[in-house]
Design a protein around this motif. Structure first.
Motif, PDB file in Angstrom:
ATOM      1  N   PHE A  61       9.469  -6.584  22.232  1.00 57.60           N
ATOM      2  CA  PHE A  61       9.507  -7.143  20.892  1.00 57.60           C
ATOM      3  C   PHE A  61       8.184  -6.882  20.190  1.00 57.60           C
ATOM      4  CE2 PHE A  61      12.126  -9.689  23.723  1.00 57.60           C
ATOM      5  CZ  PHE A  61      13.363  -9.535  23.118  1.00 57.60           C
ATOM      6  N   ALA A  62       8.255  -6.519  18.924  1.00 52.72           N
ATOM      7  CA  ALA A  62       7.057  -6.158  18.163  1.00 52.72           C
ATOM      8  C   ALA A  62       6.455  -7.369  17.462  1.00 52.72           C
ATOM      9  CB  ALA A  62       7.407  -5.080  17.157  1.00 52.72           C
ATOM     10  N   TYR A  63       6.339  -8.486  18.177  1.00 48.37           N
ATOM     11  CA  TYR A  63       5.823  -9.702  17.567  1.00 48.37           C
ATOM     12  C   TYR A  63       4.782 -10.368  18.452  1.00 48.37           C
ATOM     13  CZ  TYR A  63       9.983  -9.386  14.630  1.00 48.37           C
ATOM     14  OH  TYR A  63      10.955  -8.952  13.777  1.00 48.37           O
ATOM     15  N   HIS A  64       3.805 -10.970  17.793  1.00 45.68           N
ATOM     16  CA  HIS A  64       2.896 -11.912  18.448  1.00 45.68           C
ATOM     17  C   HIS A  64       3.323 -13.279  17.935  1.00 45.68           C
ATOM     18  CE1 HIS A  64      -0.652 -13.884  19.957  1.00 45.68           C
ATOM     19  NE2 HIS A  64      -0.769 -14.458  18.778  1.00 45.68           N
ATOM     20  N   VAL A  65       3.590 -14.222  18.835  1.00 51.35           N
ATOM     21  CA  VAL A  65       4.086 -15.533  18.442  1.00 51.35           C
ATOM     22  C   VAL A  65       3.103 -16.613  18.885  1.00 51.35           C
ATOM     23  CG1 VAL A  65       6.005 -17.158  18.584  1.00 51.35           C
ATOM     24  CG2 VAL A  65       6.461 -14.710  18.708  1.00 51.35           C
ATOM     25  N   ALA A  66       2.597 -17.355  17.912  1.00 47.43           N
ATOM     26  CA  ALA A  66       1.751 -18.510  18.202  1.00 47.43           C
ATOM     27  C   ALA A  66       2.661 -19.735  18.268  1.00 47.43           C
ATOM     28  CB  ALA A  66       0.709 -18.688  17.110  1.00 47.43           C
ATOM     29  N   GLU A  74      10.081 -39.727  17.464  1.00 50.35           N
ATOM     30  CA  GLU A  74      11.389 -39.210  17.062  1.00 50.35           C
ATOM     31  C   GLU A  74      11.901 -38.093  17.964  1.00 50.35           C
ATOM     32  OE1 GLU A  74       9.745 -38.173  13.494  1.00 50.35           O
ATOM     33  OE2 GLU A  74       9.609 -40.240  12.827  1.00 50.35           O
ATOM     34  N   GLY A  75      11.046 -37.525  18.785  1.00 49.33           N
ATOM     35  CA  GLY A  75      11.470 -36.451  19.671  1.00 49.33           C
ATOM     36  C   GLY A  75      10.361 -35.451  19.923  1.00 49.33           C
ATOM     37  N   HIS A  76      10.755 -34.305  20.396  1.00 52.37           N
ATOM     38  CA  HIS A  76       9.810 -33.234  20.744  1.00 52.37           C
ATOM     39  C   HIS A  76      10.008 -32.090  19.766  1.00 52.37           C
ATOM     40  CE1 HIS A  76       9.052 -35.207  24.616  1.00 52.37           C
ATOM     41  NE2 HIS A  76      10.315 -35.569  24.505  1.00 52.37           N
ATOM     42  N   ARG A  77       8.905 -31.559  19.257  1.00 55.41           N
ATOM     43  CA  ARG A  77       8.973 -30.486  18.270  1.00 55.41           C
ATOM     44  C   ARG A  77       8.197 -29.279  18.772  1.00 55.41           C
ATOM     45  NH1 ARG A  77      10.142 -30.610  12.760  1.00 55.41           N
ATOM     46  NH2 ARG A  77      10.222 -32.863  12.948  1.00 55.41           N
ATOM     47  N   VAL A  78       8.796 -28.099  18.591  1.00 53.84           N
ATOM     48  CA  VAL A  78       8.126 -26.844  18.901  1.00 53.84           C
ATOM     49  C   VAL A  78       7.930 -26.113  17.583  1.00 53.84           C
ATOM     50  CG1 VAL A  78       8.284 -24.631  20.089  1.00 53.84           C
ATOM     51  CG2 VAL A  78       9.195 -26.680  21.176  1.00 53.84           C
ATOM     52  N   LEU A  79       6.681 -25.813  17.257  1.00 56.21           N
ATOM     53  CA  LEU A  79       6.357 -25.055  16.056  1.00 56.21           C
ATOM     54  C   LEU A  79       5.957 -23.654  16.469  1.00 56.21           C
ATOM     55  CD1 LEU A  79       4.872 -28.143  15.664  1.00 56.21           C
ATOM     56  CD2 LEU A  79       5.063 -27.259  13.362  1.00 56.21           C
ATOM     57  N   PHE A  80       6.326 -22.674  15.658  1.00 54.95           N
ATOM     58  CA  PHE A  80       5.924 -21.307  15.977  1.00 54.95           C
ATOM     59  C   PHE A  80       5.749 -20.486  14.712  1.00 54.95           C
ATOM     60  CE2 PHE A  80      10.514 -21.288  15.938  1.00 54.95           C
ATOM     61  CZ  PHE A  80      10.867 -20.088  15.336  1.00 54.95           C
ATOM     62  N   LYS A  81       4.866 -19.503  14.822  1.00 56.57           N
ATOM     63  CA  LYS A  81       4.609 -18.567  13.738  1.00 56.57           C
ATOM     64  C   LYS A  81       4.483 -17.183  14.360  1.00 56.57           C
ATOM     65  CE  LYS A  81       1.590 -17.395   9.965  1.00 56.57           C
ATOM     66  NZ  LYS A  81       0.295 -17.617   9.344  1.00 56.57           N
ATOM     67  N   ALA A  82       5.241 -16.266  13.821  1.00 55.67           N
ATOM     68  CA  ALA A  82       5.249 -14.890  14.358  1.00 55.67           C
ATOM     69  C   ALA A  82       4.512 -13.951  13.410  1.00 55.67           C
ATOM     70  CB  ALA A  82       6.685 -14.417  14.550  1.00 55.67           C
ATOM     71  N   GLU A  83       3.896 -12.948  13.998  1.00 55.30           N
ATOM     72  CA  GLU A  83       3.258 -11.859  13.254  1.00 55.30           C
ATOM     73  C   GLU A  83       3.740 -10.561  13.870  1.00 55.30           C
ATOM     74  OE1 GLU A  83      -0.889 -12.494  13.898  1.00 55.30           O
ATOM     75  OE2 GLU A  83      -1.007 -14.073  12.392  1.00 55.30           O
ATOM     76  N   THR A  84       3.929  -9.570  13.032  1.00 59.46           N
ATOM     77  CA  THR A  84       4.365  -8.270  13.518  1.00 59.46           C
ATOM     78  C   THR A  84       3.175  -7.551  14.137  1.00 59.46           C
ATOM     79  OG1 THR A  84       5.966  -8.170  11.732  1.00 59.46           O
ATOM     80  CG2 THR A  84       5.488  -6.107  12.863  1.00 59.46           C
ATOM     81  N   ASN A  85       3.378  -7.006  15.337  1.00 60.44           N
ATOM     82  CA  ASN A  85       2.331  -6.201  15.988  1.00 60.44           C
ATOM     83  C   ASN A  85       2.282  -4.842  15.309  1.00 60.44           C
ATOM     84  OD1 ASN A  85       1.744  -8.161  17.869  1.00 60.44           O
ATOM     85  ND2 ASN A  85       3.062  -7.288  19.438  1.00 60.44           N
ATOM     86  N   GLY A  86       1.097  -4.322  15.178  1.00 62.46           N
ATOM     87  CA  GLY A  86       0.999  -2.957  14.696  1.00 62.46           C
ATOM     88  C   GLY A  86       0.405  -2.846  13.428  1.00 62.46           C
TER      89      GLY A  86
END
Length: 86
Positions: A61-66, A74-86
């Motif tokens: 996959f051509a992504y870097h994901v933070a 209220e629960g569990h949350r997963v946050l993410f931000k992707a950037e395209t590699n290259g």
């Protein structure tokens, strides 16, 4: 052979990522935004975090994901931000 069945790293097959997750990663990278998902249990949040970590490490996959995880009353949350590699 479909792309999502190609072995990843050292000949071991990686997990099959759901299409909604790949679309969300692409949207995050394209729009330069953080996205999030909320879960009732920590196990569900952990599973998504593992898939995002896999995308980040994989050469398929051509992504870097933070990622970031938050736990609230209220629960569990997963946050993410992707950037395209290259």
């Amino acid at each position: 052979m479909p792309e999502n069945e190609v072995p990843a790293g050292r000949g071991r097959p990686g997990p099959v990522l759901p299409s909604w997750l790949l679309e969300s990663i692409a949207t995050s990278a394209k729009d330069d935004v953080w996205l999030s998902a909320k879960f009732k249990t920590s196990d569900e949040a952990e599973e998504l975090a593992k898939l995002l970590h896999y995308v980040n490490r994989s050469t398929r996959f051509a992504y870097h994901v933070a990622t970031r995880r938050d736990e609230t009353a209220e629960g569990h949350r997963v946050l993410f931000k992707a950037e395209t590699n290259g």
